[in-house]
Scaffold this motif. Structure first.
Motif, mmCIF file in Angstrom:
data_model
loop_
_atom_site.group_PDB
_atom_site.id
_atom_site.type_symbol
_atom_site.label_atom_id
_atom_site.label_comp_id
_atom_site.label_asym_id
_atom_site.label_seq_id
_atom_site.Cartn_x
_atom_site.Cartn_y
_atom_site.Cartn_z
ATOM 1 N N LEU A 174 0.807 -1.230 0.000
ATOM 2 C CA LEU A 174 0.000 0.000 0.000
ATOM 3 C C LEU A 174 0.837 1.275 0.000
ATOM 4 O O LEU A 174 0.361 2.333 -0.384
ATOM 5 C CB LEU A 174 -0.938 0.027 1.221
ATOM 6 C CG LEU A 174 -1.995 -1.062 1.331
ATOM 7 C CD1 LEU A 174 -2.848 -0.834 2.572
ATOM 8 C CD2 LEU A 174 -2.883 -1.099 0.093
ATOM 9 N N ILE A 226 0.433 -4.151 8.067
ATOM 10 C CA ILE A 226 -0.508 -3.032 7.916
ATOM 11 C C ILE A 226 -0.571 -2.515 6.479
ATOM 12 O O ILE A 226 -1.609 -2.040 6.035
ATOM 13 C CB ILE A 226 -0.199 -1.896 8.931
ATOM 14 C CG1 ILE A 226 -1.429 -1.002 9.123
ATOM 15 C CG2 ILE A 226 1.014 -1.084 8.530
ATOM 16 C CD1 ILE A 226 -1.352 -0.084 10.329
ATOM 17 N N VAL A 227 0.539 -2.637 5.732
ATOM 18 C CA VAL A 227 0.510 -2.134 4.357
ATOM 19 C C VAL A 227 0.407 -3.257 3.323
ATOM 20 O O VAL A 227 0.596 -3.030 2.127
ATOM 21 C CB VAL A 227 1.729 -1.228 4.040
ATOM 22 C CG1 VAL A 227 1.649 0.081 4.795
ATOM 23 C CG2 VAL A 227 3.035 -1.931 4.331
ATOM 24 N N ASN A 228 0.135 -4.468 3.778
ATOM 25 C CA ASN A 228 -0.069 -5.555 2.815
ATOM 26 C C ASN A 228 -1.304 -5.225 1.966
ATOM 27 O O ASN A 228 -2.282 -4.688 2.484
ATOM 28 C CB ASN A 228 -0.298 -6.872 3.573
ATOM 29 C CG ASN A 228 -0.183 -8.072 2.662
ATOM 30 O OD1 ASN A 228 0.865 -8.303 2.070
ATOM 31 N ND2 ASN A 228 -1.258 -8.825 2.517
ATOM 32 N N PRO A 229 -1.274 -5.550 0.670
ATOM 33 C CA PRO A 229 -2.425 -5.163 -0.167
ATOM 34 C C PRO A 229 -3.745 -5.803 0.249
ATOM 35 O O PRO A 229 -4.817 -5.299 -0.075
ATOM 36 C CB PRO A 229 -2.023 -5.629 -1.575
ATOM 37 C CG PRO A 229 -0.798 -6.443 -1.424
ATOM 38 C CD PRO A 229 -0.177 -6.111 -0.118
ATOM 39 N N ARG A 230 -3.671 -6.932 0.958
ATOM 40 C CA ARG A 230 -4.903 -7.567 1.440
ATOM 41 C C ARG A 230 -4.761 -7.761 2.944
ATOM 42 O O ARG A 230 -3.710 -8.212 3.417
ATOM 43 C CB ARG A 230 -5.085 -8.928 0.750
ATOM 44 C CG ARG A 230 -6.335 -9.650 1.144
ATOM 45 C CD ARG A 230 -6.454 -10.980 0.405
ATOM 46 N NE ARG A 230 -7.594 -11.729 0.905
ATOM 47 C CZ ARG A 230 -7.853 -12.994 0.609
ATOM 48 N NH1 ARG A 230 -7.062 -13.647 -0.217
ATOM 49 N NH2 ARG A 230 -8.900 -13.604 1.121
ATOM 50 N N SER A 231 -5.808 -7.407 3.684
ATOM 51 C CA SER A 231 -5.695 -7.577 5.127
ATOM 52 C C SER A 231 -5.737 -9.069 5.464
ATOM 53 O O SER A 231 -6.171 -9.884 4.640
ATOM 54 C CB SER A 231 -6.829 -6.827 5.836
ATOM 55 O OG SER A 231 -8.052 -7.435 5.517
ATOM 56 N N HIS A 241 -6.266 -8.897 -4.637
ATOM 57 C CA HIS A 241 -6.174 -7.471 -4.329
ATOM 58 C C HIS A 241 -4.981 -6.784 -5.030
ATOM 59 O O HIS A 241 -4.935 -5.564 -5.084
ATOM 60 C CB HIS A 241 -6.026 -7.266 -2.822
ATOM 61 C CG HIS A 241 -7.272 -7.578 -2.055
ATOM 62 N ND1 HIS A 241 -7.898 -8.799 -2.108
ATOM 63 C CD2 HIS A 241 -8.019 -6.811 -1.221
ATOM 64 C CE1 HIS A 241 -8.968 -8.786 -1.332
ATOM 65 N NE2 HIS A 241 -9.066 -7.592 -0.789
#
Lengths: 175, 395
Positions: free
Chosen positions: B212, B376-381, B301
């Motif tokens: 992200l 926290i900045v992974n494209p998919r939670s 994502h």
């Protein structure tokens, strides 16, 4: 100046709603309950909405999430860098992950504590904000375990009965 | 390329890259006003002579180490950091030189933070962008692997033995003043370490370009790093004395480091840190095992971002022939092929069970992973169950 004051007031109100929503959701959503109950006793968070803006201090103590007047040293302190950023974060224009990615705040303490808070805030947002808004600010919108209307009703009741206060001076002393 | 509404980019590290770079360390120290460096390394590098190559170069140019510390373990800890800071003070040193891989460099970063912030305990400094500049402590790093990129990052990951968690210290003030990229430093690296650390660099590049926080500058570094890695990692693994391949990998690792320092990493690193903290899986090995599994998890994502990686992984002419809709899958396959080729060359494990992870540890790993800042900045939670599912696939 008027815009800044309005943003400040809005953020102050939303911070209180977030705290109240966490307390209510503990009884309505198993994930919120689980996250809160996994916090170590004495875990504390401070959220400063910009250097001179409103703040929220909470402590998890004796299995209750208490809001306190101040903390000499929070276990995890989140300092939002400017009021417009705090306004975006607390009015559904920017998610916590987006805020992190855009360097909207700094953190003092264990980053793991921010992750716990981020999960809790995401759940609160899933209930309090409409879907079109959460889809924009969350990478995945968590499902709701009860109707958001029930959460709103409990929050309204809490504020009307004075269990929660929208604008007030806090009386619970800092631990 | 998507330009985010806001981004930041910083790299203040001076890079000394290539021939006779080691011989310039003494001069750089003098320019930084230092004359009594504390040199940090580990026992293996001291034993195989890699460390003495650096110290001899320093001595020959008139700046011998004031003291040496070579007891840094594979996974450094908060206690080690505090101990070294004490040694620095008692030895009246005035600068730090770190010679080693990720653990040594991250330990040195921690020491630098303690000294510059004039703190007693590194634990009190944990956080993200929370520190002021502090006192300047001249700091040089000499990476001995081509993988961590730590020589150019504003982050240190240090193990908290008490909680079995790798803690993050993210601040622009942990960046070294100078990084010395000398191909001689990696020439003796065994094939297994070459392959796994090189794959770690690939992982940095992939996550930096697709998370992200990705931005046009960090993505440019990530894409260039990927190209160098895909062209040189197998050669460097197969033929360790191949100077050009070694140098290209060292440069790629640094570029991937600059990329992820400015856009963070994602779930591969979150889970990898947890596997290191709970099960002691070496970081680079964890990266090699996890990357394709996490890419598949993220695919829904990050499909477009993965598709954009393809030309940098297999080359522009080959990528031209792949339909747009298939590019993301093709990118994952290209990475999978490299991984299998490296495993067959070196015998590196491709599953967590081969790496010694036990089924009963997975729940703890998943819990630690969801509390890692990289997620926290992974494209998919990802929640605990989703991380657990990925871990089970990787078993």
């Amino acid at each position: 100046m008027v815009k800044h004051a309005l943003q400040r007031l809005t953020v102050a109100v939303v911070l209180r709603i977030v705290h109240a929503a966490l307390i209510e959701l503990r009884h309505l959503d198993s994930r919120v309950a689980r996250e809160l109950e996994r916090l170590p006793d004495g875990a504390s968070y401070a959220i400063h909405a910009s250097a001179s803006g409103p703040h929220l201090f909470v402590v998890w103590q004796d299995a209750h999430l208490r809001r306190v007047a101040g903390l000499s040293q929070a276990g995890c302190a989140i300092d939002i860098k400017a009021m417009p950023l705090a306004f975006s974060l607390f009015t559904g224009q920017m998610g916590l992950a987006q805020g992190y990615a855009r360097h909207a705040f700094s953190v003092a303490g264990d980053v793991g504590d921010v992750m716990r808070l981020a999960r809790l805030i995401s759940l609160v947002e899933a209930y309090l904000f409409p879907k079109w808004m959460t889809r924009r600010i969350l990478t995945d919108v968590p499902h709701t375990e009860c109707s958001p209307l029930r959460v709103y009703a409990r929050l309204c009741a809490g504020f009307l009965t004075g269990r929660y206060k929208l604008y007030f001076t806090e009386t619970t002393p800092a631990p | 390329m998507m330009i985010p509404p806001y981004f930041e980019f910083q790299n203040a590290v001076k890079l000394l890259c290539g021939e006779l770079a080691l011989e310039r360390i003494a001069s750089e120290l003098r320019h930084l006003g230092a004359s009594r460096p504390l040199v940090l390394s580990d026992a293996v590098l001291a034993k195989i002579g890699t460390l003495s190559r650096v110290t001899q170069a320093m001595e020959a140019e008139g700046c011998p180490p004031a003291d040496l510390f070579t007891d840094i373990p594979v996974d450094s800890s908060l206690l080690v950091v505090n101990r070294i800071a004490e040694l620095y003070r008692s030895g009246h040193c005035d600068s730090l030189v770190a010679v080693g891989g990720g653990s040594v460099i991250d330990t040195a970063k921690g020491v630098r933070l303690v000294l510059s912030q004039q703190a007693e305990d590194i634990l009190s400094l944990a956080g993200v962008e929370n520190l002021c500049r502090g006192r300047h402590v001249p700091f040089l790093v000499v990476p001995t692997t081509a993988g961590t990129g730590s020589e150019c990052t504003g982050a240190a990951v240090i193990r908290n033995d008490k909680t079995q968690v790798k803690m993050e210290f993210i601040s622009p003030f942990v960046e070294p003043d100078v990084a010395v990229i000398d191909p001689r430093m990696t020439q003796g690296l065994p094939p297994r370490a070459t392959a796994s650390t090189g794959f770690d660099a690939l992982c940095h590049a992939v996550e930096a370009a697709t998370c992200l926080q990705a931005n046009p500058l960090s993505t440019a570094y990530a894409h260039a790093a990927m190209e160098l890695i895909m062209q040189n990692l197998e050669e460097a693994t197969r033929n360790g004395s191949h100077r050009e391949a070694r140098f290209a990998m060292a440069v790629a690792s640094t570029m991937a480091g600059i990329a992820f320092s400015n856009s963070m990493v994602g779930m591969v690193h979150a889970v990898g840190h947890a596997l290191g903290g709970v099960c002691y899986v070496p970081h680079a090995v964890a990266m090699m095992i996890l990357l394709p599994h996490v890419m598949r998890y993220n695919l829904s994502h990050a499909g477009d971002a993965y598709a954009a990686l393809l030309p940098h992984l297999i080359g522009y002419p080959q990528a031209e022939g792949v339909p747009q809709a298939e590019r993301a899958e093709a990118a994952i396959s290209a990475i999978g092929q490299l991984r299998e080729s490296l495993a067959s060359l070196t015998g590196l494990p491709l599953t967590l069970s081969e790496a010694g992870v036990k089924e009963e540890d997975l729940e703890r790993v998943a819990w630690v992973a969801i509390n890692d800042g990289s997620l926290i900045v992974n494209p998919r939670s990802a929640d605990e169950e989703q991380v657990l599912a990925v871990l089970k696939q990787a078993m």
